[in-house]
Motif scaffolding. Structure first.
Motif, short mmCIF file in Angstrom:
data_model
loop_
_atom_site.label_atom_id
_atom_site.label_comp_id
_atom_site.label_asym_id
_atom_site.label_seq_id
_atom_site.Cartn_x
_atom_site.Cartn_y
_atom_site.Cartn_z
N ARG A 229 18.56 6.50 -2.47
CA ARG A 229 17.38 7.08 -2.23
C ARG A 229 17.28 7.52 -0.69
N PHE B 123 20.35 2.31 7.02
CA PHE B 123 19.65 1.66 7.81
C PHE B 123 20.12 0.03 7.76
N THR C 185 18.67 -2.68 8.83
CA THR C 185 17.91 -3.73 8.68
C THR C 185 17.79 -4.07 6.65
N LEU C 186 18.10 -2.92 6.03
CA LEU C 186 18.11 -2.90 4.67
C LEU C 186 19.31 -3.26 4.17
N GLN D 103 10.17 -4.61 -3.15
CA GLN D 103 9.98 -3.91 -1.86
C GLN D 103 10.96 -2.82 -1.55
N LEU D 104 12.36 -3.31 -1.78
CA LEU D 104 13.31 -2.30 -1.12
C LEU D 104 13.17 -1.11 -2.27
N GLY E 230 7.56 2.25 -3.35
CA GLY E 230 6.43 2.24 -4.26
C GLY E 230 6.73 2.49 -5.66
C1 FAD Z 1 2.87 5.78 -8.74
C2 FAD Z 1 2.69 5.57 -7.22
C3 FAD Z 1 1.25 5.89 -6.82
C4 FAD Z 1 0.98 5.62 -5.35
N1 FAD Z 1 -0.06 5.71 -4.82
C5 FAD Z 1 -0.24 5.80 -3.39
C6 FAD Z 1 -1.82 6.11 -3.15
O1 FAD Z 1 -2.60 6.24 -3.74
N2 FAD Z 1 -1.69 5.83 -1.71
C7 FAD Z 1 -0.85 5.33 -1.00
O2 FAD Z 1 -1.00 5.19 0.29
N3 FAD Z 1 0.46 5.07 -1.37
C8 FAD Z 1 0.56 5.49 -2.77
N4 FAD Z 1 2.09 5.11 -3.17
C9 FAD Z 1 2.81 4.60 -2.28
C10 FAD Z 1 3.60 5.57 -1.22
O3 FAD Z 1 3.57 7.00 -1.97
C11 FAD Z 1 5.03 5.40 -1.15
O4 FAD Z 1 5.54 4.85 -2.28
C12 FAD Z 1 5.13 4.26 -0.23
O5 FAD Z 1 4.75 4.85 1.14
C13 FAD Z 1 6.68 3.70 0.01
O6 FAD Z 1 7.47 4.76 -0.05
P1 FAD Z 1 8.73 5.12 -0.82
O7 FAD Z 1 8.28 4.56 -2.10
O8 FAD Z 1 8.94 6.52 -0.67
O9 FAD Z 1 9.79 3.99 -0.19
P2 FAD Z 1 11.14 4.51 0.37
O10 FAD Z 1 11.03 5.37 1.32
O11 FAD Z 1 12.20 4.64 -0.96
O12 FAD Z 1 11.63 3.08 1.08
C14 FAD Z 1 12.18 1.81 0.11
C15 FAD Z 1 12.29 0.66 0.98
O13 FAD Z 1 13.00 0.91 2.02
C16 FAD Z 1 12.09 0.65 3.49
N5 FAD Z 1 12.60 1.56 4.25
C17 FAD Z 1 12.93 2.86 4.20
N6 FAD Z 1 13.14 3.40 5.50
C18 FAD Z 1 13.38 2.26 6.27
C19 FAD Z 1 13.81 2.09 7.78
N7 FAD Z 1 14.11 3.00 8.29
N8 FAD Z 1 13.89 0.76 8.43
C20 FAD Z 1 13.47 -0.15 7.31
N9 FAD Z 1 12.93 -0.26 6.38
C21 FAD Z 1 12.91 1.00 5.48
C22 FAD Z 1 10.94 0.61 2.81
O14 FAD Z 1 10.01 -0.05 3.50
C23 FAD Z 1 10.91 0.21 1.43
O15 FAD Z 1 10.98 -1.20 1.43
C24 FAD Z 1 2.16 5.16 -4.60
C25 FAD Z 1 3.45 5.21 -5.08
C26 FAD Z 1 3.84 5.24 -6.34
C27 FAD Z 1 4.88 5.25 -6.81
#
Ligand code: FAD
Length: 380
Positions: free
Chosen positions: A266, A276, A278-279, A336-337, A340
């Motif tokens: 990802r 990163f 922290t992860l 969490q990792l 969404g």
């Molecule tokens: C079906 C679906 C519907 C959704 N609907 C909404 C909605 O209506 N409204 C809304 O606000 N959101 C919604 N979301 C959530 C949003 O789109 C993202 O999924 C959410 O912001 C998390 O981002 P990501 O999934 O891209 O995680 P990623 O960016 O892939 O991150 C994965 C993990 O890594 C951590 N991480 C990433 N980079 C770093 C870093 N530099 N340092 C430390 N930790 C890090 C993140 O905290 C997380 O734990 C939805 C998600 C899904 C899947």
């Protein structure tokens, strides 16, 4: 102490993993869950063909005379693949009652059909208000002629919907929560007066609430002593807890693997998020939690053969505490990792957490077992 697997154990593990790699990817699992009863007869037959349903039974009973380690190896593999089939209900629980308490006639009547996959079993134990107390039994078995009449209701009977034979705990004497006066009975699921209401559970498996109204069984239905069945129940349930600890280790192992894979693929801010630190730390903490769980699972597996029931139960309770803590940490971090997408049902990761959560609360949750450990004292 040598924890390495023997050549036979390694072959067993490889063969189960191989079978599941061919027949149990996530899409196949979704299909099996939709089949009648929520699991695949085809897969069950494959498990039977590989001899896995006969593993713990003695050679004299047609089995392979394997021990707790072999059961744990199978359960770990089943946990990795999130298998829906009733191995725990039929082989570990049902088979456990027959192995430890069954008469020669009962063994002959049931074990061959477990081994060849033609019949499944389920343990009807939980009641509405009994929580985790195995002695809290209000279902009654009253003497009638040489046989018994069973009345009562059991809840969340794992795989009770598809079982051919039910193993039922029932009170033959005394009052609710008395440790004596509990019997264990073999009841055909199609006996007159048995009503089975099946439903899906959170983890994608199926269970049933089962009512017994004036169900008549013969004298040959009792497993062991009708007034002192509790030690047998405790032994078999301890074995089921040990098996579930191993299953949880398998599910956690796979959750960690999937998460590390996700961190490597990802991309965010132009790099894989696993870059990163922290992860990386979080993934390392998950690994530590998994290894702590694995160690306690091995400890509990060894305790399966302890002569002293109190020592065995104490070890099993301690393992269940650690497994409970680890599975919550590993499961939550995994979701969490994943960000969404970890919340969606399309991805496997959430399903691992669902199964792990059910394991945590089956036959005693972490708080319950922590209390048992503290009451027992002197763990080491
Ligand atoms: C079906 C679906 C519907 C959704 N609907 C909404 C909605 O209506 N409204 C809304 O606000 N959101 C919604 N979301 C959530 C949003 O789109 C993202 O999924 C959410 O912001 C998390 O981002 P990501 O999934 O891209 O995680 P990623 O960016 O892939 O991150 C994965 C993990 O890594 C951590 N991480 C990433 N980079 C770093 C870093 N530099 N340092 C430390 N930790 C890090 C993140 O905290 C997380 O734990 C939805 C998600 C899904 C899947």
């Amino acid at each position: 102490m040598d924890f390495d697997l023997s050549e036979e154990q390694r072959l067993l593990k490889d063969s189960v993993d191989g079978l599941l790699a061919d027949s149990y990817d996530f899409d196949q699992r979704k299909k099996y869950a939709k089949e009648n009863g929520g699991w695949s007869k085809t897969v069950w037959n494959k498990l039977a063909e590989q001899g896995l349903l006969g593993l713990p039974f003695s050679e004299a009973d047609g089995g392979f005379g394997a021990g707790a380690v072999e059961t744990a190896l199978v359960m770990e593999s089943l946990g990795k693949a999130l298998v829906l089939e009733p191995y725990l209900a039929t082989v570990v629980l049902g088979g456990g009652f027959l192995r430890h308490g069954g008469s020669a006639e009962q063994k002959a009547a049931h074990i061959p059909s477990i081994i060849d996959g033609s019949k499944t079993l389920a343990f009807a134990q939980l009641e509405k208000n009994s929580r985790y107390d195995l002695a809290d039994v209000t279902t009654t078995a009253k003497k009638k002629g040489s046989g018994w009449v069973i009345d009562g209701e059991k809840f969340v009977v794992l795989h009770g919907e598809t079982a051919d034979t039910l193993i039922v705990s029932a009170r033959t004497k005394g009052n609710r929560r008395d440790h004596s006066g509990i019997g264990v009975f073999l009841v055909p699921a199609n006996a007159k007066g048995v009503t089975v209401k099946g439903y899906p559970t959170q983890d994608g498996m199926r269970a049933a609430d089962i009512r017994f109204e004036g169900v008549e069984v013969g004298a040959d239905a009792v497993i062991g002593d009708p007034e002192n069945g509790l030690p047998l129940i405790e032994r078999v349930v301890d074995e089921a807890r040990i098996a579930m600890c191993a299953e949880a280790v398998g599910a956690m192992d796979e959750s960690l693997k999937s998460t590390v894979e996700y961190l490597k693929t990802r991309k965010q801010f132009g790099v894989a998020i696993g870059q990163f630190q922290t992860l990386q730390h979080r993934a390392a903490d998950m690994f530590v939690a998994l290894e702590q769980a694995r160690s306690m699972s091995i400890f509990a597996t060894m305790a399966s053969d302890f002569e002293d029931a109190k020592e065995r139960s104490k070890a099993v309770a301690a393992a269940k505490v650690q497994i409970g803590k680890s599975l919550k940490f590993v499961g939550q971090q995994a979701i969490q990792l994943h960000g969404g997408v970890g919340m969606t049902m399309e991805l496997k990761i959430g399903h691992y957490f669902k199964r792990l959560t059910m394991i945590e609360s089956t036959f005693g949750d972490t708080d319950y077992h922590l209390r048992r450990v503290s009451e027992a004292g002197n763990l080491v």
